[in-house]
Write a protein that holds these residues in place. Structure first.
Motif, PDB file in Angstrom:
ATOM      1  N   PHE A  55      -4.312   6.647  -1.420  1.00  0.00           N
ATOM      2  CA  PHE A  55      -4.127   7.767  -0.419  1.00  0.00           C
ATOM      3  C   PHE A  55      -3.301   8.522  -1.555  1.00  0.00           C
ATOM      4  N   GLY A  56      -2.502   7.755  -2.842  1.00  0.00           N
ATOM      5  CA  GLY A  56      -2.020   8.439  -3.899  1.00  0.00           C
ATOM      6  C   GLY A  56      -2.388   9.894  -4.560  1.00  0.00           C
ATOM      7  N   ALA A  57      -4.072   9.234  -4.185  1.00  0.00           N
ATOM      8  CA  ALA A  57      -4.892  10.347  -5.497  1.00  0.00           C
ATOM      9  C   ALA A  57      -5.366  11.062  -4.467  1.00  0.00           C
ATOM     10  N   ALA A  58      -5.391  11.358  -3.172  1.00  0.00           N
ATOM     11  CA  ALA A  58      -5.737  12.696  -2.485  1.00  0.00           C
ATOM     12  C   ALA A  58      -4.897  13.562  -2.472  1.00  0.00           C
ATOM     13  N   VAL A  59      -3.548  12.880  -2.450  1.00  0.00           N
ATOM     14  CA  VAL A  59      -2.317  13.784  -2.947  1.00  0.00           C
ATOM     15  C   VAL A  59      -2.220  14.814  -4.250  1.00  0.00           C
ATOM     16  N   THR A  60      -3.012  13.904  -5.294  1.00  0.00           N
ATOM     17  CA  THR A  60      -2.966  14.882  -6.440  1.00  0.00           C
ATOM     18  C   THR A  60      -3.815  15.553  -6.708  1.00  0.00           C
ATOM     19  N   ILE A  61      -5.210  15.268  -5.917  1.00  0.00           N
ATOM     20  CA  ILE A  61      -6.269  16.068  -6.003  1.00  0.00           C
ATOM     21  C   ILE A  61      -5.885  17.084  -4.697  1.00  0.00           C
ATOM     22  N   GLY A  62      -5.116  17.048  -4.295  1.00  0.00           N
ATOM     23  CA  GLY A  62      -4.568  17.784  -2.885  1.00  0.00           C
ATOM     24  C   GLY A  62      -3.766  19.416  -3.552  1.00  0.00           C
ATOM     25  N   ARG A  63      -2.729  18.858  -3.865  1.00  0.00           N
ATOM     26  CA  ARG A  63      -2.108  20.268  -5.234  1.00  0.00           C
ATOM     27  C   ARG A  63      -2.652  20.887  -5.922  1.00  0.00           C
ATOM     28  N   MET A  64      -4.080  19.814  -6.363  1.00  0.00           N
ATOM     29  CA  MET A  64      -5.205  21.533  -6.956  1.00  0.00           C
ATOM     30  C   MET A  64      -5.664  22.054  -6.234  1.00  0.00           C
ATOM     31  N   ALA A  65      -5.393  21.980  -4.853  1.00  0.00           N
ATOM     32  CA  ALA A  65      -6.247  23.251  -4.061  1.00  0.00           C
ATOM     33  C   ALA A  65      -5.390  24.301  -3.756  1.00  0.00           C
ATOM     34  N   ALA A  66      -5.808  25.545  -3.364  1.00  0.00           N
ATOM     35  CA  ALA A  66      -5.119  27.150  -3.042  1.00  0.00           C
ATOM     36  C   ALA A  66      -4.609  26.940  -2.126  1.00  0.00           C
ATOM     37  N   PRO A  67      -3.450  27.319  -2.648  1.00  0.00           N
ATOM     38  CA  PRO A  67      -2.236  27.457  -1.141  1.00  0.00           C
ATOM     39  C   PRO A  67      -2.567  28.260  -0.256  1.00  0.00           C
ATOM     40  N   ALA A 117       1.041  -1.330   0.553  1.00  0.00           N
ATOM     41  CA  ALA A 117      -0.277  -0.215  -0.023  1.00  0.00           C
ATOM     42  C   ALA A 117       0.862   1.382  -0.196  1.00  0.00           C
ATOM     43  N   LEU A 118       1.709   1.458   0.595  1.00  0.00           N
ATOM     44  CA  LEU A 118       3.013   2.470   0.876  1.00  0.00           C
ATOM     45  C   LEU A 118       3.215   2.841  -0.207  1.00  0.00           C
ATOM     46  N   GLY A 119       3.872   1.620  -1.563  1.00  0.00           N
ATOM     47  CA  GLY A 119       4.820   1.275  -2.390  1.00  0.00           C
ATOM     48  C   GLY A 119       4.256   2.555  -3.200  1.00  0.00           C
ATOM     49  N   ALA A 120       2.417   1.955  -3.153  1.00  0.00           N
ATOM     50  CA  ALA A 120       1.676   2.408  -4.243  1.00  0.00           C
ATOM     51  C   ALA A 120       1.075   3.805  -4.306  1.00  0.00           C
ATOM     52  N   ALA A 121       1.577   4.086  -2.881  1.00  0.00           N
ATOM     53  CA  ALA A 121       1.101   5.315  -2.717  1.00  0.00           C
ATOM     54  C   ALA A 121       1.964   6.904  -3.221  1.00  0.00           C
ATOM     55  N   LEU A 122       3.286   6.194  -3.141  1.00  0.00           N
ATOM     56  CA  LEU A 122       4.744   6.679  -2.942  1.00  0.00           C
ATOM     57  C   LEU A 122       4.604   6.394  -5.318  1.00  0.00           C
ATOM     58  N   LEU A 123       4.622   5.191  -5.768  1.00  0.00           N
ATOM     59  CA  LEU A 123       4.723   5.353  -6.997  1.00  0.00           C
ATOM     60  C   LEU A 123       4.142   6.898  -7.857  1.00  0.00           C
ATOM     61  N   LEU A 124       2.306   6.053  -7.076  1.00  0.00           N
ATOM     62  CA  LEU A 124       1.431   6.557  -7.903  1.00  0.00           C
ATOM     63  C   LEU A 124       1.707   8.472  -7.590  1.00  0.00           C
ATOM     64  N   THR A 125       1.988   8.834  -7.054  1.00  0.00           N
ATOM     65  CA  THR A 125       2.023   9.922  -6.555  1.00  0.00           C
ATOM     66  C   THR A 125       2.839  10.838  -7.293  1.00  0.00           C
ATOM     67  N   ALA A 126       4.776  10.069  -7.031  1.00  0.00           N
ATOM     68  CA  ALA A 126       5.272  10.608  -8.280  1.00  0.00           C
ATOM     69  C   ALA A 126       5.788  10.287  -9.916  1.00  0.00           C
ATOM     70  N   LEU A 127       4.534   9.487  -9.888  1.00  0.00           N
ATOM     71  CA  LEU A 127       4.171   8.289 -11.415  1.00  0.00           C
ATOM     72  C   LEU A 127       3.361   7.831 -11.677  1.00  0.00           C
ATOM     73  N   PRO A 128       1.967   9.229 -12.085  1.00  0.00           N
ATOM     74  CA  PRO A 128       0.877   8.970 -12.269  1.00  0.00           C
ATOM     75  C   PRO A 128       0.871   8.082 -13.235  1.00  0.00           C
ATOM     76  N   GLY A 129      -0.057   7.446 -14.261  1.00  0.00           N
ATOM     77  CA  GLY A 129      -0.437   6.866 -15.750  1.00  0.00           C
ATOM     78  C   GLY A 129      -0.186   5.755 -15.138  1.00  0.00           C
ATOM     79  N   LEU A 130      -0.609   4.921 -16.450  1.00  0.00           N
ATOM     80  CA  LEU A 130      -1.373   3.808 -16.484  1.00  0.00           C
ATOM     81  C   LEU A 130      -0.387   2.722 -16.447  1.00  0.00           C
ATOM     82  N   PRO A 131       0.525   2.778 -16.984  1.00  0.00           N
ATOM     83  CA  PRO A 131       2.255   1.920 -16.893  1.00  0.00           C
ATOM     84  C   PRO A 131       2.973   1.608 -15.341  1.00  0.00           C
ATOM     85  N   SER A 132       2.076   2.782 -14.494  1.00  0.00           N
ATOM     86  CA  SER A 132       2.658   3.156 -13.674  1.00  0.00           C
ATOM     87  C   SER A 132       1.631   1.757 -12.596  1.00  0.00           C
TER      88      SER A 132
END
Length: 431
Positions: free
Chosen positions: A382-394, A164-179
Motif C-alpha cells: 500500500f505504501g508503495a502504491a502511494v509513492t508511485i502515485g505521487r509521480m503521476a501528473a496532478p 499492515a497499517l503501521g507499515a504502510a504509514l512508516l514506509l510512506t513517510a520514511l522509505p528506505g532500507l532502515p525503515s
C-alpha cells in the motif's frame, strides 16, 4: 506453560495443496508479459507478478509469494528480479528461475537499449514521455489492487491489521532500507509473541488460495507416482546447484569479457554493486552515481540523470540502468555485460537461500513470525502504491485513468498488461 513453550512443542504446519504443473515455454511468455507491463519500480513488478501468477493462474499461493518477497527484501540486489527468480524456482526449479528472470528483464533491456541509442545519438527524449502520461496512474492502480488482495490474504485479526497499517504509514513517510528492516523485525516479533490461536495450537493452515503453501516446486510434482513423493534435495546440494546453474552464464560471459578489459570491468563493477545493494533500486542510485560518474567517469552528471529518467519510462526494475551505462561504454556487448553483473550474482544468492523458506514452513514458531511479516508486507505494498502515485501528473486525467484501471482490475479482473497498455494509449491520445 507460556505461548513460546507451546510453540516449540507444536507439530509442524501441514503442507498445502500442490501447485499445478507449468511448462518453461508458458513461464517464458508469462514473464515476458509481466516484464512489459511492470513500469514504476520493483513493487510494480511484484504487484504484476502477484496479479498474473497468484490471482489469474493460481500457480502459487499468496503466502508463498509474500515469503519470497520477505526473503528478497533481506537479500542484496534487485528485489523484483530476486522475487521473480524465487517464483520461477518454486515452479520449475533452477531452469524456471533462469527462464523467468530472462523473460522479466528482456523487455526492459531491449527498451533501454533502444532509447539509449536514440538518446546518445540525438540527446533528447522528451517526446517519449508523452506516451507514458497514463502509465503511472495505471501502475498505481495495479499496485493498489495487489495490495488489497494481499491484505485480504494476510490480515486475519486486529494485530495484523495494525501491523499492515503501521507499515504502510512508516514506509510512506520514511522509505528506505532502515525503515524496511525495522518494520520486518517488529512484525516478526509481534507475530511470534502473539500468534493466532490456530498457529499457537499447531493446527495446519486451512487449504485456501489465500494461505495455502505448496509442498514442493511444481517441476518435481510433474513426475507423478513415487517420484512426486521423493524428498526434496538437501539444502546444501540445492544451494550448490543454484549457484552453479546461474553462475555458469556469468562465468562464460566473464571468459568472453576477459578479451576486453572494458567488458570485464563493467561485469565486475556491476556485480560488486549488486552484492552491496540492499533495499531495492532507489537505494542503488547513490552507489551507482558514485561508481559510474565519480569513480569511472563513464557518464556525465547530465547523462546520469537522463539515464535514470529513461529507466522510469521503461518497464522492469530501476537497476536496468546498468544497461544504459554499459551501452554508453561499450555498445550492446557492454549493456549485456553490465546487466549480467547486475542481476545474476544476487539471484544466485537468492536461490541458494530459498531453502530457508522451505525449512521455516515446517516450524510453528517461524510460521507465527511469518504471519506477522506477511501482514506488514501487505501494508508496505500500500505504501508503495502511494509513492508511485505521487509521480503521476496532478490532473483529472490521472485520477480518471487510475480509477478506471482500478475498477477494471478489481471488478472485471482484466489482465494488468492490457490495463497498462490501454492507459498508455489513452494518455497519449489525450494530449
Amino acid at each position: 506453560m507460556g505461548i513460546s513453550e507451546e510453540l516449540r512443542l507444536a507439530p509442524p504446519v501441514a503442507p498445502g495443496p500442490t501447485v499445478p504443473a507449468v511448462s518453461l515455454a508458458t513461464l517464458a511468455l508469462l514473464f515476458l508479459r509481466i516484464g512489459c507491463s511492470s513500469v514504476g519500480g520493483f513493487m510494480a513488478m511484484v504487484a504484476v507478478t502477484q496479479h498474473m501468477v497468484v490471482d489469474k493462474r493460481r500457480l502459487l499461493s499468496t503466502e508463498d509469494l509474500l515469503d519470497g518477497l520477505a526473503l528478497a527484501s533481506l537479500m542484496p540486489g534487485p528485489v523484483a528480479i530476486n522475487v521473480v527468480a524465487y517464483v520461477g524456482y518454486r515452479l520449475r526449479g533452477v531452469a524456471g528461475a533462469v527462464v523467468c528472470m530472462l523473460g522479466a528483464v528482456l523487455p526492459a533491456f531491449v527498451w533501454i537499449c533502444a532509447l539509449g541509442t536514440l538518446y546518445f545519438r540525438y540527446g533528447n527524449m522528451d517526446a517519449v514521455r508523452t506516451v507514458f502520461l497514463g502509465v503511472t496512474p495505471a501502475i498505481t492502480a495495479v499496485v493498489l489492487a495487489s495490495a488489497w488482495r494481499l491484505w485480504r490474504g494476510a490480515v486475519r485479526d486486529w494485530r495484523q491489521g495494525a501491523l499492515a497499517l503501521g507499515a504502510a504509514l512508516l514506509l510512506t513517510a520514511l522509505p528506505g532500507l532502515p525503515s524496511t528492516l525495522l518494520v520486518l523485525a517488529a512484525a516478526a516479533w509481534t507475530g511470534w509473541k502473539y500468534p493466532r490461536p490456530a498457529l499457537a495450537a499447531g493446527a495446519p493452515a486451512p487449504a485456501t488460495d489465500a494461505n495455502a503453501a505448496p509442498a514442493a516446486p511444481a517441476h518435481r510434482q510433474q513426475q507423478g507416482g513415487d517420484d512426486a513423493a521423493a524428498p526434496t534435495p538437501r539444502p546444501r546440494r540445492r544451494a550448490a546447484t543454484a549457484l552453479a546453474a546461474l553462475g555458469l552464464p556469468a562465468a562464460a560471459l566473464a571468459l568472453l569479457a576477459a578479451h576486453s578489459a572494458v567488458l570485464f570491468t563493467l561485469l565486475c563493477a556491476f556485480a560488486g554493486m549488486s552484492l552491496l545493494t540492499f533495499g531495492g533500486g532507489y537505494v542503488f542510485i547513490p552507489l551507482l552515481q558514485h561508481t559510474v560518474v565519480d569513480g569511472y567517469g563513464w557518464l556525465s552528471q547530465r547523462e546520469f540523470v537522463d539515464g535514470l529518467a529513461l529507466t522510469q519510462l521503461s518497464p522492469g526494475p530501476v537497476m536496468i540502468s546498468s544497461a544504459f551505462v554499459g551501452l554508453k561504454v561499450a555498445g550492446l556487448a557492454g549493456a549485456a555485460a553490465a546487466s549480467a553483473g547486475m542481476f545474476i550474482p544476487s539471484a544466485a544468492l537468492m536461490l541458494a537461500a530459498s531453502g530457508m523458506v522451505e525449512r521455516l514452513r515446517r516450524s510453528a514458531p517461524a510460521q507465527a513470525a511469518l504471519a506477522g511479516v506477511r501482514a506488514a508486507l501487505a501494508g508496505m505494498v500500500f505504501g508503495a502504491a502511494v509513492t508511485i502515485g505521487r509521480m503521476a501528473a496532478p490532473s483529472w486525467l490521472s485520477l480518471a485513468l487510475g480509477g478506471a484501471a482500478l475498477l477494471a482490475l478489481l471488478r472485471w479482473r482484466v489482465d494488468a498488461a492490457w490495463v497498462v497498455a490501454a492507459a498508455a494509449l489513452l494518455g497519449w491520445l489525450a494530449l
